[in-house]
Design an enzyme around this catalytic site. Structure first.
Site, short mmCIF file in Angstrom:
data_model
loop_
_atom_site.label_atom_id
_atom_site.label_comp_id
_atom_site.label_asym_id
_atom_site.label_seq_id
_atom_site.Cartn_x
_atom_site.Cartn_y
_atom_site.Cartn_z
N GLY A 122 71.71 39.41 19.05
CA GLY A 122 71.64 38.59 20.26
C GLY A 122 72.96 37.98 20.70
N GLY A 124 75.36 39.52 22.37
CA GLY A 124 75.85 40.09 23.62
C GLY A 124 76.57 41.41 23.47
N LYS A 125 76.40 42.09 22.35
CA LYS A 125 77.07 43.38 22.13
C LYS A 125 76.62 44.41 23.16
CE LYS A 125 75.45 43.96 18.06
NZ LYS A 125 74.56 42.78 18.17
N SER A 126 75.29 44.57 23.29
CA SER A 126 74.75 45.58 24.20
C SER A 126 75.10 45.27 25.65
CB SER A 126 73.22 45.70 24.04
OG SER A 126 72.90 46.18 22.76
N TYR A 127 75.21 43.99 25.99
CA TYR A 127 75.59 43.61 27.35
C TYR A 127 77.01 44.10 27.64
CZ TYR A 127 76.65 40.81 31.47
OH TYR A 127 77.02 40.41 32.73
N ASP A 265 77.56 50.92 19.58
CA ASP A 265 76.88 49.63 19.68
C ASP A 265 76.23 49.38 18.32
OD1 ASP A 265 75.64 47.31 20.43
OD2 ASP A 265 74.26 48.23 21.86
N GLY A 268 72.80 44.41 15.08
CA GLY A 268 73.16 43.01 14.93
C GLY A 268 73.05 42.55 13.48
#
Length: 498
Positions: A122, A124-127, A265, A268
């Site tokens: 959560g 913000g990696k994928s963002y 990616d 997490g």
């Protein structure tokens, strides 16, 4: 926009891993918990303050620091942009220009390039990597800009070839996200003397445009969503690796440069105490943390080696992830890491751990070289050999059994060489034709789905990760719903690629 010039020397380029840290806004959970911000940034320095001991601060210096916590607004297109000329908010466009564009530039020069995102669940990696809605991340923009650059540099003396692959690592098993026939976790990682570690049987799709890659990413997301439903996982619990093989053929010089662009990616990282994981989630969390711990051990060993310390063993083989990232870490690649962090005091320990992780990665030295294709050299050698054979044929007499026998043998060798040359030249066209047939079938499926969306009501899936929500559909047609009538009251959502 890019560097397409050729370099005569193929001496290794010794570069440190480039590291950028990016802090996101508070999440809903953090707002509901009344969190306070413990992160501050100045120039390329990131400072974190211990919420239990306000006087205890730690500062880390990286190549870049992105403040995406505040100072933004949403424009008419739904894109997050700086709220004013004095805002220091780092939007998706800036992150691409300073990180993603460098990946493209390195690929044009013939270097392998890797960009990976690391951080807690959560963070913000994928963002940053994929994006959301109109806020497109690095991966789609890199793909689009690569094809835009190809179109602007087309000429008769240069050809370009692009292939695309997309895989997922979940619980130490590899799944091809572009294959409809292979089961989840069915692929094996193997090692070759020349190729290093690779995924045996991974589907490599030839692409002629960004539109095709865009569809492949959507297909991969649908496959990933289906897998997450059956395995009780979400995207944060698996690693996703997209690889773009980019080949440049300079016809006038018989030279080929090729590069592999790896866009990763990572799953997490999380602490069981803070996540409350149990059962299957605890088990999968242990597998994720094992691979990330192994990645950390590899990074630590490489960092020590870069400082001149004696390192006996680098544990690449201890996880699937580190085997596939061997070239990116301490090998033949120019590598960038995005360390994504939360600003909240309740995530202090995880954020501090991420910053320390990134600090070690910054010390790694890679030795990247410009990659030239052995295939082109082989073709050049075959052509040169054929010229010699033709010269020998021209110098032979016209009669005698020995002359006849030698002529027959020389013609056989010439024919074999010509067939090998033709096979190497035609291989790409054959792959491309097969891919075009798949595009036609997929386009037909997309068109049919869009018509049904206009004609019938439908249900959509919801996933913990917004990236994977809304990609599977169930169309409610007359007689299609048997809830309450069948022994199983389940409705199966399906989508392209599922």
């Amino acid at each position: 926009m890019f560097c397409a010039g050729r370099r005569n020397s193929n001496m290794p380029s010794c570069d440190s891993v480039k590291v950028a840290v990016r802090v996101r806004p508070f999440s809903k959970r953090e707002k509901d918990a009344g969190s306070t911000c413990v992160i501050s940034m100045k120039c390329n320095c990131t400072t974190i303050c211990d919420p239990k001991n306000p006087g205890n601060e730690k500062t880390f210096k990286f190549d870049l620091a992105y403040w995406s916590y505040s100072g933004f607004l949403k424009n008419e297109e739904g894109t997050l942009v700086p709220s004013g000329p004095d805002s220091r908010y780092a939007d998706q466009k800036r992150v691409f220009q300073e990180l993603g564009q460098g990946v493209i530039d390195n690929a044009w020069q013939g270097y392998n390039a890797t960009l990976l995102a690391y951080g807690q669940t959560g963070s913000g990696k994928s963002y940053s990597m994929i994006g959301y809605g109109s806020n497109r991340g690095i991966i789609p923009v890199v793909c689009e800009e690569l094809f835009r650059a190809i179109e602007s540099s087309q000429n008769n003396n240069r050809h370009y070839q692009v292939t695309f692959s997309m895989l997922e690592i979940y619980n130490e098993q590899v799944t091809d996200l572009l294959s409809k026939s292979k089961k989840a976790g069915s692929l094996k990682v193997r090692e070759d003397q020349h190729r290093g570690f690779y995924v045996d049987g991974l589907k490599l799709v030839p692409c002629e445009s960004y539109t095709q890659i865009e569809r492949l990413i959507e297909q991969g997301k649908k496959t990933r969503t289906t897998a997450s439903t059956s395995m009780n996982s979400s995207s944060s619990r698996s690693h996703m690796l997209i690889t773009i093989h980019f080949k440049q053929i300079f016809l006038e010089d018989d030279i080929t440069k090729q590069s592999s662009i790896n866009l990763v990616d990572l799953a997490g990282s999380e602490r069981q105490k803070s996540s409350g994981s149990e059962g299957d989630r605890l088990k999968e969390g242990a597998c994720v943390n094992l691979s990330l711990t192994t990645l950390g051990n590899v990074i630590s060993a490489l960092a020590e080696a870069a400082l001149g310390k004696k390192v006996i063993h680098i544990p690449y083989r201890d996880s699937v992830l580190t085997r596939l990232l061997q070239s990116a870490l301490g090998g033949n690649s120019r590598t960038v890491m995005i360390a994504a962090v939360s600003p909240a005091d309740i995530c202090y320990e995880e954020t501090l751990s991420t910053l320390r992780y990134a600090e070690r990665a910054k010390k790694i030295k890679n030795k990247a070289i410009i990659n030239t294709s052995p295939t082109e050299y082989l073709m050049k050698e075959l052509k040169a050999e054929n010229n010699k054979l033709l010269s020998r044929l021209a110098g032979l007499g016209t009669s005698g059994k020995r002359v006849e026998k030698e002529t027959k043998e020389l013609r056989r060798l010439l024919a074999e060489n010509e067939l090998r040359i033709q096979a190497m030249q035609n291989a790409w066209e054959i792959q491309l034709q097969a891919a075009r047939k798949e595009w036609e079938q997929q386009f037909s499926s997309i068109t049919q789905e869009r018509k049904m969306m206009q004609s019938f009501p439908y249900l959509l899936n919801i996933n913990e990760d917004p990236q994977l929500s809304g990609v599977l559909k169930y169309f409610i047609e007359e007689g299609s719903c048997d809830v309450g009538q069948a022994s199983s009251n389940a409705i199966t959502l399906r989508g392209l690629g599922s």
